[in-house]
Design an enzyme around this catalytic site. Structure first.
Site, PDB file in Angstrom:
ATOM      1  N   ASP A  38      61.656  13.030  46.061  1.00 27.68           N
ATOM      2  CA  ASP A  38      61.984  11.856  45.247  1.00 27.68           C
ATOM      3  C   ASP A  38      63.498  11.650  45.177  1.00 27.68           C
ATOM      4  O   ASP A  38      64.263  12.621  45.195  1.00 27.68           O
ATOM      5  CB  ASP A  38      61.406  12.080  43.837  1.00 27.68           C
ATOM      6  CG  ASP A  38      61.301  10.784  43.050  1.00 27.68           C
ATOM      7  OD1 ASP A  38      61.473   9.700  43.634  1.00 27.68           O
ATOM      8  OD2 ASP A  38      61.051  10.872  41.831  1.00 27.68           O
ATOM      9  N   ASN A  86      51.971   3.914  46.559  1.00 28.36           N
ATOM     10  CA  ASN A  86      53.214   3.405  47.152  1.00 28.36           C
ATOM     11  C   ASN A  86      53.032   2.074  47.897  1.00 28.36           C
ATOM     12  O   ASN A  86      54.016   1.413  48.236  1.00 28.36           O
ATOM     13  CB  ASN A  86      53.864   4.444  48.071  1.00 28.36           C
ATOM     14  CG  ASN A  86      54.474   5.625  47.344  1.00 28.36           C
ATOM     15  OD1 ASN A  86      54.577   6.715  47.879  1.00 28.36           O
ATOM     16  ND2 ASN A  86      54.906   5.422  46.086  1.00 28.36           N
TER      17      ASN A  86
HETATM   18  C1  FPP Z   1      56.150  10.217  44.171  1.00 25.81           C
HETATM   19  O1  FPP Z   1      56.877   9.365  43.434  1.00 25.81           O
HETATM   20  C2  FPP Z   1      56.946  10.464  45.375  1.00 25.81           C
HETATM   21  C3  FPP Z   1      56.450  10.264  46.577  1.00 25.81           C
HETATM   22  C4  FPP Z   1      55.062   9.821  46.844  1.00 25.81           C
HETATM   23  C5  FPP Z   1      57.322  10.540  47.712  1.00 25.81           C
HETATM   24  C6  FPP Z   1      57.673   9.288  48.379  1.00 25.81           C
HETATM   25  C7  FPP Z   1      58.606   9.643  49.471  1.00 25.81           C
HETATM   26  C8  FPP Z   1      59.048   8.757  50.314  1.00 25.81           C
HETATM   27  C9  FPP Z   1      58.606   7.341  50.229  1.00 25.81           C
HETATM   28  C10 FPP Z   1      60.031   9.106  51.359  1.00 25.81           C
HETATM   29  C11 FPP Z   1      59.454   9.925  52.413  1.00 25.81           C
HETATM   30  C12 FPP Z   1      60.576  10.577  53.052  1.00 25.81           C
HETATM   31  C13 FPP Z   1      60.494  11.281  54.177  1.00 25.81           C
HETATM   32  C14 FPP Z   1      61.712  11.956  54.664  1.00 25.81           C
HETATM   33  C15 FPP Z   1      59.232  11.392  54.971  1.00 25.81           C
HETATM   34  P1  FPP Z   1      56.463   7.856  43.237  1.00 25.81           P
HETATM   35  O2  FPP Z   1      57.695   7.061  43.313  1.00 25.81           O
HETATM   36  O3  FPP Z   1      55.339   7.483  44.135  1.00 25.81           O
HETATM   37  O4  FPP Z   1      55.887   7.957  41.768  1.00 25.81           O
HETATM   38  P2  FPP Z   1      56.527   7.501  40.392  1.00 25.81           P
HETATM   39  O5  FPP Z   1      56.390   6.008  40.372  1.00 25.81           O
HETATM   40  O6  FPP Z   1      55.693   8.209  39.353  1.00 25.81           O
HETATM   41  O7  FPP Z   1      57.965   7.971  40.379  1.00 25.81           O
END
Ligand code: FPP
Length: 256
Positions: A38, A86
């Site tokens: 993150d 996402n």
């Molecule tokens: C969760 O937070 C974090 C993730 C699902 C990681 C997302 C990572 C990436 C998009 C980058 C990937 C990078 C590489 C190098 C492969 P969230 O933002 O989905 O959840 P939140 O809204 O609760 O913070």
């Protein structure tokens, strides 16, 4: 030589002295470490760059974390690369992340393969994941299937709740009677029942949330939250988290 535009800031090293891998290998090494990568967007925003540049800079962090895990002899690593939630991000960013994950595999799978890393993916292969990404994932799985030094699972289009829903669907499809439903029956229908539960979960960027990551498997994991933004993460942060882990007392509901 051009300076590396994505080099980690030196002053982002863990604050309380950086352990080396040899400081740690005398202690308990976690069998499975899972990371929530993150802070890419904030890293980019601080530099006046688009969010996508933060993801691009996260690649070096991911590779260095894997190197660190290999150095410590950690056999299982899981990285949260894209969640089932996402898809709610702006369409441009989603499109970028799909292409980025595909190109990252194309760029890095040979070196991961040479290092003895098996690559797998946890998540839903649904219609939203572009075919070319699925193809690249399948090629990477096939290429590295025989490796056993370390298994790197990319959680991609992954949600902890979706995984449990999928396990329940399989239970029903298998015709399991209600009285036969127990933890073992559910666990054996998760995406990777062969994988031990994470001993250690690291989330970067100072957020203290699980965000739908490995909900079933995290029941007794040790959690480490680091302020560092993912693009600045290096193996030294992994080592600091493992040192923290080695100082924890795990009781699994019992007493020591
Ligand atoms: C969760 O937070 C974090 C993730 C699902 C990681 C997302 C990572 C990436 C998009 C980058 C990937 C990078 C590489 C190098 C492969 P969230 O933002 O989905 O959840 P939140 O809204 O609760 O913070």
């Amino acid at each position: 030589m051009q300076p590396d535009r994505y080099a980690a800031d030196d002053d982002e090293s863990p604050a309380s002295g950086v352990p080396s891998s040899s400081d740690l290998t005398g202690g308990l090494i976690p069998a499975h470490v899972a990371c929530v990568m993150d802070g890419n967007g904030r890293w980019a925003a601080r530099r006046g760059l688009p969010r996508t540049e933060g993801h691009a800079a996260g690649e070096a962090a991911l590779l260095d974390a894997v190197e660190g895990a290999l150095e410590l002899g950690i056999p299982w690593i899981t990285m949260y690369a894209f969640s089932t939630e996402n898809w709610r991000r702006p369409a441009d960013e989603v499109r970028y992340l799909m292409g980025f994950n595909e190109s990252l595999l194309a760029r890095r799978r040979d070196e991961l393969h040479e290092k003895g890393v098996r690559i797998r993916f946890a998540g839903r292969r649904d219609w939203r994941v572009p075919k070319r990404v699925l193809k690249r994932m399948d090629e990477s799985i096939e290429m590295t299937a025989g490796n056993r030094r370390c298994t790197l699972t990319m959680a991609f289009n992954y949600g902890g709740r979706a995984e449990i829903v999928d396990a329940v669907r399989r239970l029903i499809a298998d015709g399991v009677a209600p009285e036969k439903v127990d933890e073992k029956a559910i666990r054996s229908r998760l995406y990777y029942p062969d994988q031990p539960d994470p001993d250690l979960v690291i989330r970067t960027s100072g957020e203290h949330r699980i965000s739908n990551f490995l909900l079933w498997q995290l029941a007794y994991s040790e959690l480490v939250f680091d302020e560092v933004l993912w693009p600045d993460f290096r193996r030294s942060h992994l080592f600091a988290a493992v040192r923290d882990f080695q100082q924890r007392q795990r009781r699994y509901g019992g007493v020591t």
